[in-house]
Write a protein that holds these residues in place. Structure first.
Motif, PDB file in Angstrom:
ATOM      1  N   TRP A 351     -40.278  45.199  12.374  1.00 52.53           N
ATOM      2  CA  TRP A 351     -39.544  44.364  13.339  1.00 52.53           C
ATOM      3  C   TRP A 351     -40.396  43.184  13.799  1.00 52.53           C
ATOM      4  O   TRP A 351     -39.908  42.059  13.918  1.00 52.53           O
ATOM      5  CB  TRP A 351     -39.127  45.228  14.530  1.00 52.53           C
ATOM      6  N   LEU A 357     -33.690  44.292  13.498  1.00 56.62           N
ATOM      7  CA  LEU A 357     -33.601  45.470  14.360  1.00 56.62           C
ATOM      8  C   LEU A 357     -33.317  46.748  13.566  1.00 56.62           C
ATOM      9  O   LEU A 357     -33.621  47.850  14.031  1.00 56.62           O
ATOM     10  CB  LEU A 357     -32.493  45.265  15.395  1.00 56.62           C
ATOM     11  N   LYS A 378     -33.605  46.068  22.277  1.00 54.23           N
ATOM     12  CA  LYS A 378     -34.164  44.792  21.820  1.00 54.23           C
ATOM     13  C   LYS A 378     -34.748  44.004  22.990  1.00 54.23           C
ATOM     14  O   LYS A 378     -35.834  43.419  22.875  1.00 54.23           O
ATOM     15  CB  LYS A 378     -33.105  43.960  21.112  1.00 54.23           C
TER      16      LYS A 378
END
Length: 716
Positions: A351, A357, A378
């Motif tokens: 990531w 993601l 996130k």
């Protein structure tokens, strides 16, 4: 004439008795006085005695008018286990001791000799008698090839853990509220189990007896807040979860929250589980076989572990991280949390590189994020990435000892019984994200406790070890380094001097000074008065973030929990001082065990022709003697020896000596100097299994990955 002291063997067959108290005066038959700190023990007299034996040595004056031991008698034998190789002798089998433990052979009982008649050349761990010269009385491990990972593990455990035997603690285990018979039994039985690759005794031990600080303390409910755990996929004892909140404005602080598993809310003081954890002091990790858990795995890997989407108690520290990496406003509390998702280092690393993601949240996996939480995760991870950048910048501005050392690039692991070479750190960004947060939490809790005058265990590192300073101070004077006191230079002054020498283009002297300074660094210890942690660049530092693995953290959590509940603290300053000495003693053995196992694995792996270290490989000279150079293989982070004969282009067994300048930092011809990096190839193993290398005419291949810092150079 006689003196009492501890026996120490030498690899060349003789030994010494280090005088009890460090000094003694004896008078011989002629009336001459002799001041002694140690006594020489000839090979014939020292054969069969074990490292650490407390002995009384009868003395005689030899033909050179020196006092020498001509007879030893046993006072006490702290070690109960030895390791060695089975050899035949006079129709029976005997144990040829590992030279780090003693010299010569130890006889076996008839029953043991008969049982091992067909095990010649194999290694075993054995129990020994505790009266007179050692005799093997029982076999602890099954015979194994000396190069097997299990044998390497066993020898490391016996040598290092055995030297930190509970019965030999200078203050006595009663000083740390342990039952002496129980603590000694636990430490011996656990040591025996560890040498067989088994777990310790923590399983099924009750944690319920004894008081818990603040049993009715108020817990803040944070189960609705997003937080994550980040670790290897194989890890089960998850003791930390982290989260962060940030406006996205580069000028605004980030709120960093670190949750640590609340083990002290379960493990009662004085309970069986607590006493065992105090005896062991730490979880020991090994490359081969099972680890030795400090706590029952049912607690550390299940009930207390911060598994995703499970309600857990935590000790929480929240702090503000500003754009320059400064941390302020630490708040400590007790919380209920429910970690949102378990993330892997691999997923976080992908990531960080791609911004994708999907690999982070691992869809379809048991660790996958709950439905509808991807957005919140996130946001949390973006803020944690910003925290990591800020804390890293702050750390880079600090003067730390880490800058003296190069990073290792590869390490060894044991997979399916085989020793395999791996990258030392495949996930630098992900690990940095966690490590910087944990360091910030340890510093924040230390400062928080100081402000409230809470007695605590602090981690102290004062820089250079006074007993290792002689070579460094000589070099400082020779190079005319600008320091306030040449006999006691500070880390800051040395680091500045290295930088100044490099800036002036004097790289040879800069490398020389950096290497000598690195070898002069001391070890970190536990203390009750915060006096800074030079290696970390911290003014105050504690161990708070691993209560499932370190007993020191349990102590810190108990003090914190009691303070938050407005209760009397469970430990006084006097209690903490004794516990600090105990934890240094026991954890030192565990740390040395891991270092010895690592060195043993490399000694087996390096001579192999395939899957090796890509010879030639760079090596930095760390010490010069007449017999050759000690070097550090920089990619592997391990030591080796470069014999003088090889340095002069001669066969390895040729008897020659190097001519060194007065301070011993270089050869008189200027060809070799401390700090110099040379390319070497594997030559052979010496009789003790240590690698010897030879110079290579070909340059070593470049490797881009910088890896992680060597544990051998980590004093924290």
């Amino acid at each position: 004439m006689q003196v009492t002291g501890r026996y120490t063997p030498h690899s060349r067959g003789f030994g010494f008795v280090d005088v009890e108290g460090g000094h003694a005066v004896v008078v011989d038959d002629t009336g001459q006085r002799h001041e002694l700190t140690s006594v020489f023990v000839p090979p014939a007299v020292g054969s069969g005695w074990i490292d650490g034996d407390v002995v009384t040595a009868r003395l005689e004056v030899d033909d050179q008018d020196r006092l020498t031991a001509n007879e030893l008698s046993l006072v006490k034998r702290p070690r109960r286990f030895v390791v060695g190789v089975i050899r035949p002798f006079a129709g029976k089998m005997v144990l040829e001791l590992d030279s780090r433990l003693g010299n010569g052979e130890i006889p076996m009982t008839d029953a043991m000799s008969d049982a091992l008649r067909h095990a010649e050349g194999r290694q075993v761990v054995a129990m020994v008698s505790n009266d007179g010269r050692a005799t093997c009385t029982a076999q602890v491990t099954q015979p194994a090839p000396v190069e097997a990972p299990s044998a390497i593990r066993a020898s490391a455990i016996v040598i290092a853990h055995g030297a930190a035997n509970a019965s030999d603690f200078p203050l006595g285990v009663e000083a740390v509220d342990l039952d002496s018979k129980l603590a000694v039994r636990w430490s011996l039985v656990t040591l025996g189990r560890m040498t067989n690759g088994q777990e310790g005794l923590a399983g099924e031990m009750s944690a319920l007896e004894g008081p818990v600080p603040g049993p009715a303390a108020e817990l803040i409910d944070r189960r609705h807040e997003t937080c994550v755990t980040i670790d290897d996929d194989s890890t089960q004892d998850l003791d930390d979860a982290i989260s962060a909140a940030w406006s996205g404005d580069d000028t605004d602080p980030v709120l960093l929250t670190v949750h640590i598993a609340d083990a002290t809310g379960t493990v009662g003081i004085g309970s069986t589980a607590d006493q065992y954890a105090r005896t062991m002091a730490t979880t020991s990790y090994f490359a081969s076989g099972a680890n030795m858990s400090m706590l029952d795995p049912k607690l550390s890997e299940d009930e207390l572990s911060l598994h995703a989407q499970k309600d857990r108690r935590a000790v929480t520290v929240r702090m503000l991280v500003y754009p320059d990496g400064t941390v302020t406003g630490a708040e400590v509390s007790l919380s209920w949390i429910s970690p949102t998702v378990r993330l892997s280092y691999e997923g976080v690393e992908k990531w960080l590189r791609t911004g994708d993601l999907a690999p982070l949240l691992r869809p379809g996996n048991t660790h996958s994020a709950p439905t509808g939480k991807a957005g919140a995760i996130k946001v949390c991870m973006d803020a944690l990435e910003e925290v990591s950048k800020r804390l890293t910048k702050n750390r880079e501005r600090r003067i730390t000892i880490d800058d003296l050392f190069t990073r290792e690039e590869v390490e060894l692991r044991v997979e399916d019984g085989r020793i395999v070479l791996k990258k030392a750190n495949k996930y630098p960004g992900a690990q940095q994200m966690v490590e910087t947060a944990m360091v910030a939490a340890n510093e924040a809790v230390a400062s928080w406790a100081i402000e409230r005058r809470i007695p605590l265990l602090y981690r102290s590192h004062t820089g250079f070890d006074p007993e290792r300073l002689e070579t460094l101070t000589k070099l400082v004077k020779t190079l005319k380094v600008d320091v306030a006191d040449p006999d006691s230079p500070s880390v800051e002054e040395i680091m500045q001097a290295v930088a100044d020498l490099r800036a002036a283009g004097n790289t040879d002297d800069a490398d020389m000074l950096a290497v000598v300074a690195g070898s002069s660094v001391g070890r970190a210890t536990y203390v009750v008065e915060p006096d800074g942690h030079v290696a970390m660049g911290s003014t105050a530092y504690t161990h708070f973030t691993s209560p499932l693995r370190r007993y020191a953290d349990l102590i810190v959590h108990r003090q914190v929990r009691a303070h938050l509940a407005n209760e009397a603290l469970p430990y006084t300053t006097d209690d903490l001082e004794k516990l600090a000495a105990w934890l240094d003693y026991r954890t030192g053995g565990a740390n040395r065990t891991q270092a010895l196992e690592r060195a043993g694995l490399w000694a087996v792996f390096l001579p192999r022709k395939t899957g090796g270290l890509h010879w030639p490989t760079p090596a930095q000279i760390t010490e010069l003697t007449a017999s050759g150079a000690r070097v550090r293989l920089t990619r592997a982070g391990i030591g080796a020896f470069l014999p003088a004969a090889r340095m002069l282009g001669l066969p390895p067994r040729e008897k020659v000596s190097l001519e060194l300048v007065e301070r011993g930092m270089a050869t008189t011809d200027g060809k070799w100097h401390v700090g110099q990096v040379v390319d070497v190839r594997m030559d052979r193993l010496d009789p003790r299994g240590r690698p010897e290398v030879r110079p290579s005419n070909k340059p070593a291949p470049a490797i881009a990955d910088q890896g992680r810092r060597s544990p051998a150079h980590n004093p924290s």
